[in-house]
Design a protein around this motif. Structure first.
Motif, PDB file in Angstrom:
ATOM      1  N   ILE A   1       0.824  -1.215   0.000  1.00 14.95           N
ATOM      2  CA  ILE A   1       0.000   0.000   0.000  1.00 14.95           C
ATOM      3  C   ILE A   1       0.855   1.261   0.000  1.00 14.95           C
ATOM      4  O   ILE A   1       0.331   2.361  -0.210  1.00 14.95           O
ATOM      5  CB  ILE A   1      -0.959   0.033   1.200  1.00 14.95           C
ATOM      6  CG1 ILE A   1      -0.177   0.055   2.524  1.00 14.95           C
ATOM      7  CG2 ILE A   1      -1.906  -1.157   1.162  1.00 14.95           C
ATOM      8  CD1 ILE A   1      -1.059   0.297   3.747  1.00 14.95           C
ATOM      9  N   GLY A   2       2.171   1.109   0.236  1.00 10.89           N
ATOM     10  CA  GLY A   2       3.030   2.278   0.223  1.00 10.89           C
ATOM     11  C   GLY A   2       4.348   2.029   0.925  1.00 10.89           C
ATOM     12  O   GLY A   2       4.653   0.913   1.344  1.00 10.89           O
ATOM     13  N   LEU A   3       5.146   3.101   1.013  1.00 12.59           N
ATOM     14  CA  LEU A   3       6.422   3.048   1.702  1.00 12.59           C
ATOM     15  C   LEU A   3       6.293   3.721   3.073  1.00 12.59           C
ATOM     16  O   LEU A   3       5.556   4.708   3.220  1.00 12.59           O
ATOM     17  CB  LEU A   3       7.504   3.762   0.895  1.00 12.59           C
ATOM     18  CG  LEU A   3       7.794   3.244  -0.516  1.00 12.59           C
ATOM     19  CD1 LEU A   3       8.989   3.983  -1.100  1.00 12.59           C
ATOM     20  CD2 LEU A   3       8.021   1.752  -0.520  1.00 12.59           C
ATOM     21  N   VAL A   4       7.007   3.184   4.045  1.00  6.03           N
ATOM     22  CA  VAL A   4       6.978   3.744   5.391  1.00  6.03           C
ATOM     23  C   VAL A   4       8.401   3.863   5.924  1.00  6.03           C
ATOM     24  O   VAL A   4       9.345   3.295   5.371  1.00  6.03           O
ATOM     25  CB  VAL A   4       6.146   2.859   6.357  1.00  6.03           C
ATOM     26  CG1 VAL A   4       4.695   2.798   5.934  1.00  6.03           C
ATOM     27  CG2 VAL A   4       6.741   1.460   6.454  1.00  6.03           C
ATOM     28  N   GLN A   5       8.526   4.620   6.987  1.00  6.39           N
ATOM     29  CA  GLN A   5       9.769   4.620   7.751  1.00  6.39           C
ATOM     30  C   GLN A   5       9.426   4.363   9.216  1.00  6.39           C
ATOM     31  O   GLN A   5       8.324   4.680   9.667  1.00  6.39           O
ATOM     32  CB  GLN A   5      10.523   5.939   7.610  1.00  6.39           C
ATOM     33  CG  GLN A   5       9.839   7.137   8.215  1.00  6.39           C
ATOM     34  CD  GLN A   5      10.645   8.415   8.044  1.00  6.39           C
ATOM     35  OE1 GLN A   5      11.597   8.457   7.266  1.00  6.39           O
ATOM     36  NE2 GLN A   5      10.265   9.467   8.766  1.00  6.39           N
ATOM     37  N   MET A   6      10.354   3.738   9.923  1.00 10.51           N
ATOM     38  CA  MET A   6      10.126   3.446  11.327  1.00 10.51           C
ATOM     39  C   MET A   6      10.587   4.624  12.157  1.00 10.51           C
ATOM     40  O   MET A   6      11.732   5.058  12.059  1.00 10.51           O
ATOM     41  CB  MET A   6      10.856   2.166  11.729  1.00 10.51           C
ATOM     42  CG  MET A   6      10.393   0.943  10.950  1.00 10.51           C
ATOM     43  SD  MET A   6       8.588   0.761  10.962  1.00 10.51           S
ATOM     44  CE  MET A   6       8.362  -0.547   9.767  1.00 10.51           C
ATOM     45  N   GLN A   7       9.671   5.133  12.956  1.00  6.91           N
ATOM     46  CA  GLN A   7       9.913   6.345  13.734  1.00  6.91           C
ATOM     47  C   GLN A   7       9.800   6.035  15.223  1.00  6.91           C
ATOM     48  O   GLN A   7       8.845   5.391  15.660  1.00  6.91           O
ATOM     49  CB  GLN A   7       8.884   7.407  13.341  1.00  6.91           C
ATOM     50  CG  GLN A   7       9.044   8.740  14.031  1.00  6.91           C
ATOM     51  CD  GLN A   7       8.104   9.775  13.438  1.00  6.91           C
ATOM     52  OE1 GLN A   7       8.230  10.156  12.281  1.00  6.91           O
ATOM     53  NE2 GLN A   7       7.137  10.215  14.241  1.00  6.91           N
ATOM     54  N   ALA A   8      10.784   6.475  15.978  1.00  4.98           N
ATOM     55  CA  ALA A   8      10.756   6.248  17.421  1.00  4.98           C
ATOM     56  C   ALA A   8       9.587   6.991  18.049  1.00  4.98           C
ATOM     57  O   ALA A   8       9.291   8.138  17.696  1.00  4.98           O
ATOM     58  CB  ALA A   8      12.070   6.709  18.048  1.00  4.98           C
ATOM     59  N   SER A   9       8.899   6.306  18.982  1.00  3.74           N
ATOM     60  CA  SER A   9       7.763   6.913  19.644  1.00  3.74           C
ATOM     61  C   SER A   9       7.581   6.271  21.010  1.00  3.74           C
ATOM     62  O   SER A   9       7.468   5.050  21.129  1.00  3.74           O
ATOM     63  CB  SER A   9       6.485   6.732  18.816  1.00  3.74           C
ATOM     64  OG  SER A   9       5.341   7.095  19.561  1.00  3.74           O
ATOM     65  N   LYS A  10       7.544   7.083  22.029  1.00  2.00           N
ATOM     66  CA  LYS A  10       7.348   6.561  23.374  1.00  2.00           C
ATOM     67  C   LYS A  10       5.952   5.972  23.552  1.00  2.00           C
ATOM     68  O   LYS A  10       5.721   5.140  24.428  1.00  2.00           O
ATOM     69  CB  LYS A  10       7.584   7.661  24.406  1.00  2.00           C
ATOM     70  CG  LYS A  10       9.027   8.145  24.489  1.00  2.00           C
ATOM     71  CD  LYS A  10       9.186   9.226  25.553  1.00  2.00           C
ATOM     72  CE  LYS A  10      10.637   9.698  25.645  1.00  2.00           C
ATOM     73  NZ  LYS A  10      10.792  10.767  26.671  1.00  2.00           N
TER      74      LYS A  10
END
Length: 546
Positions: free
Chosen positions: A51-60
């Motif tokens: 469905i698309g491209l993503v990036q992994m983002q840090a999140s508390k």
């Protein structure tokens, strides 16, 4: 030299003969394996596009500290040189099990050298954001889904040989010639399952959260329904008896692929050990075989419960009669380990078998195995009754009665209303649950035991979804319907709130990094024993769909 050769030949013959005996404890054993192969389902296939491209983002706030954030659609990815992009993460939009492939096309020049990629798959975002090495887990590093692959020619279609499971895929370029360029023109996933039927929707009165839990439960079961009931499509990818029992229950009320249950029952019977006991886990390939030494007492006894449920669901007396000798033989486990005092010899059983029950350190399982034995005896007697074979197991009612009396005398604390297990008189949820399911406690006693254990600050909580299933069943059995619904909604609903596409092998509301294997990326995030909310929701609509 001649003498050594004779000794070698004798040893070879001994091993061969022993193996032959092991495969033929039951005269029908080899035929059962053949029958299981005849029942092997043809997998349904579905081509899934990202469905698309993503990036992994840090999140508390995110599960395990990482979330997938959409960054681009597929058009720009497919049109752009991959030598320029070097690394991307694809989102397939949901969890799938199957095979990955991609088309690679030249942009200019001639492919004058191989192209090397690293491909990593993840069930949850943190798998693609957490370094795998140095690896410190207890299970094989090879279970982690990362592969270095070499493509020799472009244009070409590359298909990864290894079957994988997950939602996210990271592709990294490790090496390519500077004299030509290329692009990835299409990525696809050939998803497989043996589930076919589309279950009916829930009542309009069911809450939004219950509906979400039901959908994810079905998705979890569907992914685990391959050519056997797998425990986890990423890991361990094999048939375990305890998982099969719970999967078969959920299957009754959803996909109704009863042939898969039948296949698994025959396969386990045909691969029983040299004493006729059902082993905890078996493999399909390269040919059907059991995992050596996996004597798992609670799972062996749950085989009988699965066969009884299969018979009641399908009415297939032919299969039940075929496998009755196996069910009957499992009862000898109880006879061997229950003393004249009608209590299980826990020390001996725990030494000679693996007693599982739950991923919970420090759990004393004496009460648990006593209760489960009574549960299995009752289930087997019902199986016998359905087959008009009560006379063959006529000892069961009296034995259960004596075991119940002995358990209450030794383990039941009248002042606290709870079961105490072991020499240290441990209080745990598991002990109360299995004494209820085994019929040792009356409904009144069982309700009091569960109410009190839930108030106790010192009681050992369940360690994961497997034990929570039995906890919910115990609550229902003693009439604590509201508590059962709340527990299901809170526990599995907690995974929903943390973004689960499929339900996990282990889950704690207070510890996202809990792992029985001391490295959370190797956990199974689509795991069979976590699929049973759909069973409860659909079997007891008056409790869960109001």
């Amino acid at each position: 030299m001649k003498k050594e050769r004779i000794v070698y030949i004798l040893l070879f013959l001994l091993v061969t003969l022993t193996g032959s005996i092991a495969q033929n404890y039951y005269p029908e054993g080899n035929g059962w394996i053949t029958r299981s192969e005849q029942l092997k389902p043809k997998l349904n296939e579905d081509i899934i596009k990202p469905i698309g491209l993503v990036q992994m983002q840090a999140s508390k706030e995110a599960f395990q500290g990482w979330e997938a954030v959409e960054i681009s659609d597929l058009d720009s990815f497919y049109k752009t040189s991959f030598r320029q992009q070097k690394s991307i993460i694809v989102d397939f939009g949901d969890h799938y099990t199957g095979h990955f492939s991609m088309d690679i096309k030249p942009i200019f020049g001639t492919c004058d050298a191989p192209v090397r990629f690293k491909i990593t798959f993840g069930e949850v975002p943190a798998e693609l954001a957490t370094p795998f090495d140095p690896y410190k887990g207890d299970l094989s590093r090879a279970w982690l889904q990362d592969e270095v692959v070499t493509v020799m020619h472009i244009p070409s279609t590359f298909t990864l040989e290894r079957r994988i499971a997950g939602r996210y895929m990271k592709i990294e370029l490790l090496g390519a010639s500077q004299y030509f360029d290329f692009r990835i023109s299409e990525v696809r996933f050939n998803a497989t399952t043996s589930a076919q039927k589309v279950p009916e929707g829930l009542s309009a009165t069911a809450s939004k959260k219950i509906k979400a839990i039901d959908v994810i439960s079905q998705k979890t079961l569907k992914e685990c329904m391959q050519t056997v009931y797998e425990d986890g499509p990423k890991r361990d990818r094999r048939l375990w008896v305890g998982d099969m029992y719970l999967e078969s229950l959920a299957n009754q009320y959803t996909f109704q692929n009863h042939q898969l249950t039948q296949r698994c029952l025959y396969l386990l019977a045909g691969l029983s050990d040299d004493e006729g006991f059902v082993l905890g886990t078996v493999f399909e390939t390269p040919e059907p075989h059991a995992q050596a030494g996996q004597r798992l007492m609670d799972y062996s006894l749950l085989y009988n419960c699965t066969l009884k449920e299969y018979l009641l669901t399908t009415g297939d007396k032919e299969t039940a009669n075929d496998l009755w000798p196996v069910a009957k033989r499992q009862l000898d486990i109880i006879r061997e380990y229950v003393s004249d005092l009608r209590m299980v010899d826990y020390e001996k059983a725990n030494k000679e078998w693996w007693l599982f029950f739950d991923w919970k350190d420090g759990l004393n399982k004496e009460a648990g195995i006593q209760g489960l034995m009574m549960f299995a005896l009752n289930e087997t007697y019902e199986l016998a009754r359905q087959l008009s074979k009560q006379d063959e197991v006529s000892f069961i009612p009296a034995l259960v009665k004596k075991m119940k009396k002995a358990a209450l005398k030794k383990m039941y604390n009248k002042s606290t209303g709870m079961i105490e297990s072991g020499v240290d008189k441990q209080i745990s949820y598991a002990s109360q649950v299995w004494m209820i399911l085994g019929g040792a406690l009356s409904d009144t006693q069982g309700k009091k035991a569960l109410e009190n254990v839930m108030k106790s600050e010192d009681a050992l909580f369940p360690g994961g979804p497997y034990m929570y299933h039995y906890f919910i069943q115990a609550l229902i059995n003693v009439g604590m319907d509201n508590e059962a619904k709340k527990l299901l909604t809170d526990f599995w609903g907690g995974m929903v709130e943390k973004g689960a596409d499929t339900f996990w092998e282990v889950y704690s509301s207070t510890d996202d990094f809990l792992s029985p294997y001391h490295f959370y990326p190797v956990n199974s995030y689509c795991h069979a024993w976590s699929c049973t909310p759909t069973y409860f929701i659909r079997k007891y609509p008056e409790i869960f769909q109001k």
